[in-house]
Design an enzyme around this catalytic site. Structure first.
Site, short mmCIF file in Angstrom:
data_model
loop_
_atom_site.label_atom_id
_atom_site.label_comp_id
_atom_site.label_asym_id
_atom_site.label_seq_id
_atom_site.Cartn_x
_atom_site.Cartn_y
_atom_site.Cartn_z
N GLY A 1 -25.70 -63.07 -98.09
CA GLY A 1 -25.37 -64.43 -97.69
C GLY A 1 -25.71 -65.47 -98.73
O GLY A 1 -25.53 -65.26 -99.94
N ILE A 2 -26.19 -66.62 -98.26
CA ILE A 2 -26.49 -67.74 -99.15
C ILE A 2 -27.58 -67.37 -100.15
O ILE A 2 -27.52 -67.76 -101.32
CB ILE A 2 -26.90 -68.97 -98.32
CG1 ILE A 2 -25.72 -69.43 -97.45
CG2 ILE A 2 -27.36 -70.11 -99.22
CD1 ILE A 2 -26.08 -70.53 -96.46
N GLY A 3 -28.56 -66.59 -99.71
CA GLY A 3 -29.64 -66.21 -100.61
C GLY A 3 -29.15 -65.37 -101.78
O GLY A 3 -29.55 -65.60 -102.93
N SER B 1 -31.58 -77.93 -93.25
CA SER B 1 -30.43 -77.75 -92.37
C SER B 1 -30.07 -79.07 -91.69
O SER B 1 -30.96 -79.88 -91.40
CB SER B 1 -30.72 -76.69 -91.31
OG SER B 1 -29.75 -76.70 -90.27
N TYR C 1 -35.02 -74.24 -83.84
CA TYR C 1 -34.70 -74.02 -85.25
C TYR C 1 -34.69 -75.34 -86.02
O TYR C 1 -35.30 -75.46 -87.09
CB TYR C 1 -33.33 -73.34 -85.35
CG TYR C 1 -32.71 -73.30 -86.72
CD1 TYR C 1 -33.13 -72.38 -87.68
CD2 TYR C 1 -31.67 -74.17 -87.05
CE1 TYR C 1 -32.53 -72.34 -88.94
CE2 TYR C 1 -31.07 -74.14 -88.31
CZ TYR C 1 -31.51 -73.23 -89.24
OH TYR C 1 -30.94 -73.20 -90.49
#
Length: 296
Positions: free
Chosen positions: A13-15, A141, A166
């Site tokens: 993913g983003i990582g 986020s 979250y």
């Protein structure tokens, strides 16, 4: 001089896209994750781009504070032994839980999204300071905008709603990021936040499809919110990784700190609550209590 970077949750993913971007910018990248097979595939993909320096994988479950401590000890010892500076730390780890869970006896969302990156950062500060100029990038986020803003306890009162919990944990981490930037002013360690905006990830395609993750007052509107989010989340993870890559590498940010890089890769104003000294103080107190830097 060798440039090195650590990217947490960097195996997919983003990582992973962040790690690829840093490798392309000339960094020797270490990716951290739980799964050795995913880690091996990530390293193969990064090294398949023919980076200047091969990447490596370090296993760690970032939902365990003991494993965070062990990870920090290993990174510190290896950089001391090799003489290589640790120039960038990207705290990319993040998770949303549809039902309440505990890890290490602590509510899971607060631990994974704030206490884990907080503890890793604090334990690596001597190494990052010794390598200055260096950078710390914490991934934030847009969910912080719907978060409860009280931090007198790890969990607020009332029912559990994964999206709000979250967002609250991400708000705690953003407040910590800005507070740390002020604390390290003058050390040549820059502390920045990066907002990836939306991306098609397991979280957006899975957890966020359940309207029970939001409070009853928001559930009627959730399909509208979801559709709006889906439009912004239709892009690839490579696009969502750009703010983190810019925060970690952009020469125009040299010497600057306490900045939020928005989804369009430009500095944006942080949520006002994250700049409140009272919020920062409460978050600092909770962090020190539940994720102490030393253990008995």
């Amino acid at each position: 001089m060798t440039k090195t970077a650590v990217v947490t949750a960097g195996t997919a993913g983003i990582g992973l896209e962040t790690a690829l971007g840093l490798a392309g910018a000339g960094f020797r990248v270490t990716v951290v994750g739980r799964d050795a097979d995913r880690g091996a595939r990530a390293i193969d993909r990064i090294n398949g781009t023919d980076p200047a320096r091969p990447a490596r994988f370090l296993p760690a479950d970032l939902g365990s504070l003991d494993q965070v401590r062990s990870l920090a000890d290993r990174i510190t010892a290896e950089h001391a032994a090799s003489g290589e500076p640790l120039t960038v730390l990207v705290n990319n780890v993040g998770a949303m839980f549809p039902q309440r869970r505990t890890l290490d006896g602590i509510e899971a969302s607060f631990l994974v999204n704030h206490l884990s990156p907080y503890l890793l950062t604090e334990l690596l500060l001597p190494t990052l300071t010794g390598a200055a100029p260096s950078r710390i990038v914490n991934v934030t986020s847009g969910a912080v905008g719907l978060a409860k803003r009280s931090f007198d306890a790890v969990e607020p009162t009332g029912g559990y709603y994964g999206f709000h919990w979250y967002g609250r944990a991400k708000l705690a981490n953003l407040a910590y990021t800005l507070d740390l930037a002020a604390r390290l002013q003058g050390t040549a360690v820059s502390v920045l936040a990066a907002d990836p905006g939306g991306a098609a990830t397991d979280m957006t395609n899975g957890t966020m499809t359940d309207r029970k993750i939001v409070s009853p007052a928001l559930r009627l509107l959730w399909p509208l919110v979801r559709r709006k989010f889906e439009r912004s989340a239709s892009g690839p993870a490579s696009l969502a990784a750009r703010p983190s890559i810019v925060a970690a590498t952009d020469g125009a940010l040299a010497g600057r700190t306490g900045i939020v890089i928005g989804a369009r890769t430009h500095p944006v104003a942080p949520l006002r609550a994250a700049t409140d000294p009272r919020v920062a103080q409460d978050v600092r107190r909770l962090s020190e209590r539940h994720a102490p830097l030393t253990t008995a």
